[in-house]
Design a protein around this motif. Structure first.
Motif, PDB file in Angstrom:
ATOM      1  N   LYS A 316       5.762 -11.175  -4.070  1.00 39.24           N
ATOM      2  CA  LYS A 316       4.425 -11.739  -3.832  1.00 39.24           C
ATOM      3  C   LYS A 316       4.198 -12.056  -2.357  1.00 39.24           C
ATOM      4  CE  LYS A 316       4.195 -14.114  -8.176  1.00 39.24           C
ATOM      5  NZ  LYS A 316       4.409 -15.444  -8.717  1.00 39.24           N
ATOM      6  N   PRO A 317       3.253 -11.362  -1.740  1.00 41.27           N
ATOM      7  CA  PRO A 317       2.969 -11.682  -0.334  1.00 41.27           C
ATOM      8  C   PRO A 317       2.337 -13.060  -0.209  1.00 41.27           C
ATOM      9  CG  PRO A 317       1.984  -9.576  -1.008  1.00 41.27           C
ATOM     10  CD  PRO A 317       2.407 -10.283  -2.247  1.00 41.27           C
ATOM     11  N   THR A 318       2.564 -13.683   0.940  1.00 35.81           N
ATOM     12  CA  THR A 318       1.904 -14.968   1.199  1.00 35.81           C
ATOM     13  C   THR A 318       0.789 -14.789   2.227  1.00 35.81           C
ATOM     14  OG1 THR A 318       3.654 -15.397   2.785  1.00 35.81           O
ATOM     15  CG2 THR A 318       3.871 -16.456   0.632  1.00 35.81           C
ATOM     16  N   GLU A 319       0.776 -13.612   2.884  1.00 35.87           N
ATOM     17  CA  GLU A 319      -0.277 -13.352   3.878  1.00 35.87           C
ATOM     18  C   GLU A 319      -1.572 -12.952   3.156  1.00 35.87           C
ATOM     19  OE1 GLU A 319       1.889 -10.108   5.791  1.00 35.87           O
ATOM     20  OE2 GLU A 319       0.520  -8.655   4.916  1.00 35.87           O
ATOM     21  N   PRO A 320      -2.709 -12.926   3.864  1.00 38.90           N
ATOM     22  CA  PRO A 320      -3.940 -12.445   3.226  1.00 38.90           C
ATOM     23  C   PRO A 320      -3.814 -10.978   2.816  1.00 38.90           C
ATOM     24  CG  PRO A 320      -4.435 -13.525   5.313  1.00 38.90           C
ATOM     25  CD  PRO A 320      -2.953 -13.404   5.235  1.00 38.90           C
ATOM     26  N   TYR A 321      -4.665 -10.568   1.897  1.00 46.11           N
ATOM     27  CA  TYR A 321      -4.725  -9.162   1.465  1.00 46.11           C
ATOM     28  C   TYR A 321      -5.531  -8.421   2.530  1.00 46.11           C
ATOM     29  CZ  TYR A 321      -6.124  -5.280  -1.674  1.00 46.11           C
ATOM     30  OH  TYR A 321      -6.349  -4.057  -2.260  1.00 46.11           O
ATOM     31  N   ALA A 322      -4.861  -8.000   3.578  1.00 46.43           N
ATOM     32  CA  ALA A 322      -5.624  -7.510   4.736  1.00 46.43           C
ATOM     33  C   ALA A 322      -4.841  -6.485   5.547  1.00 46.43           C
ATOM     34  CB  ALA A 322      -6.020  -8.690   5.629  1.00 46.43           C
ATOM     35  N   ARG A 323      -4.171  -5.602   4.836  1.00 45.90           N
ATOM     36  CA  ARG A 323      -3.604  -4.436   5.517  1.00 45.90           C
ATOM     37  C   ARG A 323      -4.314  -3.226   4.958  1.00 45.90           C
ATOM     38  NH1 ARG A 323       2.659  -4.985   6.759  1.00 45.90           N
ATOM     39  NH2 ARG A 323       2.966  -7.223   6.538  1.00 45.90           N
ATOM     40  N   ARG A 324      -4.014  -2.061   5.529  1.00 44.97           N
ATOM     41  CA  ARG A 324      -4.533  -0.844   4.904  1.00 44.97           C
ATOM     42  C   ARG A 324      -4.037  -0.888   3.462  1.00 44.97           C
ATOM     43  NH1 ARG A 324      -3.710   3.579   2.422  1.00 44.97           N
ATOM     44  NH2 ARG A 324      -4.303   5.633   3.173  1.00 44.97           N
ATOM     45  N   PRO A 325      -4.957  -0.876   2.464  1.00 44.24           N
ATOM     46  CA  PRO A 325      -4.509  -1.150   1.096  1.00 44.24           C
ATOM     47  C   PRO A 325      -3.744   0.016   0.478  1.00 44.24           C
ATOM     48  CG  PRO A 325      -6.859  -0.673   1.141  1.00 44.24           C
ATOM     49  CD  PRO A 325      -6.402  -0.686   2.570  1.00 44.24           C
ATOM     50  N   PRO A 326      -2.465  -0.173   0.210  1.00 41.81           N
ATOM     51  CA  PRO A 326      -1.736   0.895  -0.472  1.00 41.81           C
ATOM     52  C   PRO A 326      -2.081   0.906  -1.953  1.00 41.81           C
ATOM     53  CG  PRO A 326      -0.261  -0.940   0.001  1.00 41.81           C
ATOM     54  CD  PRO A 326      -1.627  -1.345   0.460  1.00 41.81           C
ATOM     55  N   CYS A 327      -1.750   1.952  -2.634  1.00 36.91           N
ATOM     56  CA  CYS A 327      -1.845   1.944  -4.097  1.00 36.91           C
ATOM     57  C   CYS A 327      -0.678   2.752  -4.645  1.00 36.91           C
ATOM     58  CB  CYS A 327      -3.200   2.437  -4.594  1.00 36.91           C
ATOM     59  SG  CYS A 327      -3.700   4.035  -3.964  1.00 36.91           S
ATOM     60  N   ASP A 328      -0.487   2.686  -5.911  1.00 37.67           N
ATOM     61  CA  ASP A 328       0.762   3.200  -6.451  1.00 37.67           C
ATOM     62  C   ASP A 328       0.593   3.678  -7.877  1.00 37.67           C
ATOM     63  OD1 ASP A 328       1.774   1.033  -8.554  1.00 37.67           O
ATOM     64  OD2 ASP A 328       0.788  -0.024  -6.908  1.00 37.67           O
ATOM     65  N   ALA A 329       1.648   4.309  -8.359  1.00 38.12           N
ATOM     66  CA  ALA A 329       1.636   4.742  -9.766  1.00 38.12           C
ATOM     67  C   ALA A 329       2.812   4.082 -10.475  1.00 38.12           C
ATOM     68  CB  ALA A 329       1.720   6.262  -9.836  1.00 38.12           C
ATOM     69  N   GLY A 330       2.832   2.754 -10.447  1.00 43.58           N
ATOM     70  CA  GLY A 330       3.878   2.036 -11.193  1.00 43.58           C
ATOM     71  C   GLY A 330       4.929   1.393 -10.319  1.00 43.58           C
ATOM     72  N   TYR A 331       4.559   1.018  -9.093  1.00 44.25           N
ATOM     73  CA  TYR A 331       5.542   0.436  -8.159  1.00 44.25           C
ATOM     74  C   TYR A 331       6.166  -0.857  -8.712  1.00 44.25           C
ATOM     75  CZ  TYR A 331       7.209  -2.119  -4.024  1.00 44.25           C
ATOM     76  OH  TYR A 331       7.949  -2.852  -3.133  1.00 44.25           O
ATOM     77  N   TYR A 332       5.346  -1.803  -9.112  1.00 40.93           N
ATOM     78  CA  TYR A 332       5.930  -3.077  -9.572  1.00 40.93           C
ATOM     79  C   TYR A 332       6.828  -2.865 -10.794  1.00 40.93           C
ATOM     80  CZ  TYR A 332       2.704  -5.446  -6.375  1.00 40.93           C
ATOM     81  OH  TYR A 332       2.047  -5.871  -5.253  1.00 40.93           O
ATOM     82  N   HIS A 333       6.486  -1.863 -11.607  1.00 40.05           N
ATOM     83  CA  HIS A 333       7.281  -1.616 -12.825  1.00 40.05           C
ATOM     84  C   HIS A 333       8.718  -1.206 -12.515  1.00 40.05           C
ATOM     85  CE1 HIS A 333       3.196  -1.375 -14.473  1.00 40.05           C
ATOM     86  NE2 HIS A 333       3.757  -1.778 -15.603  1.00 40.05           N
ATOM     87  N   ILE A 334       8.948  -0.573 -11.356  1.00 41.77           N
ATOM     88  CA  ILE A 334      10.331  -0.099 -11.107  1.00 41.77           C
ATOM     89  C   ILE A 334      11.302  -1.268 -11.013  1.00 41.77           C
ATOM     90  CG2 ILE A 334       9.582   2.045  -9.950  1.00 41.77           C
ATOM     91  CD1 ILE A 334      10.536   0.765  -7.272  1.00 41.77           C
TER      92      ILE A 334
END
Ligand code: NA7
Length: 539
Positions: A316-334
């Motif tokens: 869990k990031p603590t910084e704002p949601y403010a980078r180039r937004p990545p996206c994924d196909a199941g990253y957290y699930h791994i």
């Protein structure tokens, strides 16, 4: 080797260089395109790591100008993988017979402006030289590889590899460590987790990521896109980002908590990082309270998906949601897999790399067969600063950019006449193929203007124009002001060149949107390029 005299040299054969070569070759100018790689593709030639894919939907991650090709070239999934993008670019080059202008395995090392001749003199690493009236650099936004400065890195005895220069490396059953969890690291890790023996993610700052929505397109989807391509592109050109989804202007905090949750859930379900950031609400990137709502929503998703609370907390990031937004196909699930480990470098930094693997500050050693650096790029300026560009009065690009990179309209610098950059500093931050088309339109209009002016004056001197320092500085000011109050500046990411140690935070893109950029460019063209000084006479 004999010097090659041409009208225009294009450097780089990725999305930008291919497009520039196509446009220039259709004007009747004598053009050549060179690339240090063995074939076309640019970034997509080099970044062959498992899982590499675009996060712009397939129907828009392509050139807009070949209408027939738009409707006929096959694609099957919502997003294109790297091999598919490479195949598409090769197809475009062959379809439009552009290979005859292209030479590969040639790296440009220097380009020097000759004021008397009104030409650029360009040198390649192989000793080849060119003289050209126009120089179009399309070196790539993410070209120069950024290796982390970790003690002992080169002492690693296993396979050490950077995602941006992927090669033949067998990962099956191996102990693999990955440093870096940006867009690249996330794509890589989700792809290799099922095949490696053990995967260890060495994570410094966690990032917010949302599902991409990748998957096969449903029946009838392509037909619908084909039937509406003209309107779709009209929408793209009148949008900020050119990603094909409606961009929201709604204020986050005006919605009730339940409406907010529903809106975030809807864009989460549809997929895509940019859609999540700009499709539900219009103020996430500058309204801190709104941004926190998005953060909370994604934190909640991490808790839902990741079963181990310790791993969930690290993710869990603590910084704002403010980078180039990545996206994924199941990253957290791994992270629910037994063979995937997560190390927080914030609490236990890497002390050194040793031949056997990675030693952390607390003395723990992670033994590895393969160490992958997914540590990103010295983006935008890095590729240019490594070369020798010398403009008027012997001024180098390093000198010109001593306070940071700039370019009028993202395409040209004062004192570097008739030289252009595609994907350069302060170009429009948007879907890349559309952004480079917009820049190329401006460059081509400039060339047409200069050529027309020269023939009207029937001068024997080659036509040149040079943008004024003031105009270049004003464009930088426009770009700077557009980011005032932006939360993006707070994140230590490459978008504000904060990923390279020692660099000052500075705007690298025009964030006014694709439409505004195109409107501004049209004004410049209609006004006869008022920001430039014509120099058609030998002094
Ligand atoms: P990014 O987005 O710059 O991500 C680089 C990652 O590498 C990020 O997680 C960094 O952590 C990490 N990093 C960099 N240096 C170090 C060191 N020294 N130690 C540990 N971790 C480190 O690069 P990508 O290749 O993922 O994406 C770049 C763009 O390419 C992407 O936006 C697309 O447009 C294509 P940090 O966050 O700095 O703590």
């Amino acid at each position: 080797m004999t010097n090659i005299e041409i009208d225009a040299l294009v450097v780089g054969a990725g999305f930008g260089g291919i497009h520039a070569t196509y446009r220039l070759s259709r004007t009747g100018l004598n053009v050549q395109c060179i690339d240090k790689a063995g074939d076309v593709g640019g970034t997509w030639y080099w970044s062959r790591f498992p899982g590499a894919a675009s996060d712009v939907e397939s129907y828009l991650y392509r050139y807009s100008w070949d209408k027939e090709d738009l409707r006929s070239y096959p694609w099957t999934h919502h997003y294109l993988t790297q091999p598919e993008i490479l195949a598409y670019l090769r197809h475009v080059v062959d379809r439009h017979d552009l290979r005859r202008y292209m030479r590969f395995n040639i790296e440009m090392t220097a380009a020097t402006w000759n004021d008397d001749a009104g030409r650029w003199h360009i040198t390649g690493a192989n000793g080849q030289t060119w003289t050209a009236r126009y120089l179009v650099n399309a070196l790539g936004v993410v070209d120069k590889v950024h290796w982390p400065a970790i003690p002992g890195l080169s002492s690693f005895a296993g396979d050490l590899i950077h995602t941006a220069r992927w090669g033949d490396v067998d990962l099956a059953g191996k102990k693999v460590g990955v440093i870096g969890n940006g867009s690249t690291g996330i794509q890589l890790m989700q792809a290799i987790a099922p095949i490696v023996g053990k995967l260890t993610s060495f994570q410094r700052n966690p990032q917010y990521t949302v599902p991409s929505g990748q998957g096969p397109i449903p029946e009838g989807y392509r037909e619908q896109i084909n039937a509406n391509y003209d309107q779709i592109f009209e929408g793209v050109w009148s949008s900020r980002l050119g990603f094909g989804f409606p961009e929201s202007h709604r204020q986050t905090m005006e919605a009730s908590p339940e409406e907010r949750r529903r809106a975030f859930q809807e864009v989460w379900d549809k997929g895509n990082g940019f859609r999540f950031m700009f499709g539900a609400f219009g103020d996430l990137t500058y309204n801190r309270e709104a941004n926190q709502e998005a953060c909370k929503f994604i934190h909640g998703k991490i808790d839902e998906i990741v079963q181990d609370p310790h791993k969930a907390a690290i993710l869990k990031p603590t910084e704002p949601y403010a980078r180039r937004p990545p996206c994924d196909a199941g990253y957290y699930h791994i992270f629910n897999r037994d063979n995937v480990d997560l190390v927080s470098l914030k609490s236990n930094p890497i002390q050194e790399v040793i031949p056997e693997g990675v030693r952390l500050a607390d003395g723990t050693v992670h033994e590895l067969d393969v160490l992958v650096c997914a540590t990103g790029f010295d983006a935008v300026e890095g590729g240019y600063l490594d070369l020798h560009f010398t403009g008027r009065n012997g001024r180098s690009i390093q000198e010109h950019w001593k306070d940071g990179p700039t370019a009028w309209g993202g395409i040209t610098c004062a004192g570097f006449p008739n030289m252009f950059i595609l994907g350069g500093p302060l170009s429009a931050f948007a879907n890349f193929p559309t952004s480079i088309e917009a820049s190329t339109d401006l460059i081509m209009a400039y060339i047409a203007h200069v050529e027309g002016q020269a023939s009207a004056e029937s001068s024997t001197h080659p036509p040149i124009m040079d943008v004024t320092e003031d105009a270049e500085q004003s464009w930088f000011e426009v770009c700077r002001q557009l980011t005032e109050g932006s939360l993006f500046k707070e994140a230590p990411s490459w978008i504000f060149r904060r990923n390279i140690p020692g660099r000052e935070t500075r705007v690298l893109f025009y964030f006014g949107g694709l439409k505004s950029y195109c409107d501004w460019a049209k004004e410049q063209i209609a006004g006869g390029f008022p920001a430039f000084i014509p120099t058609t006479q030998v002094e």
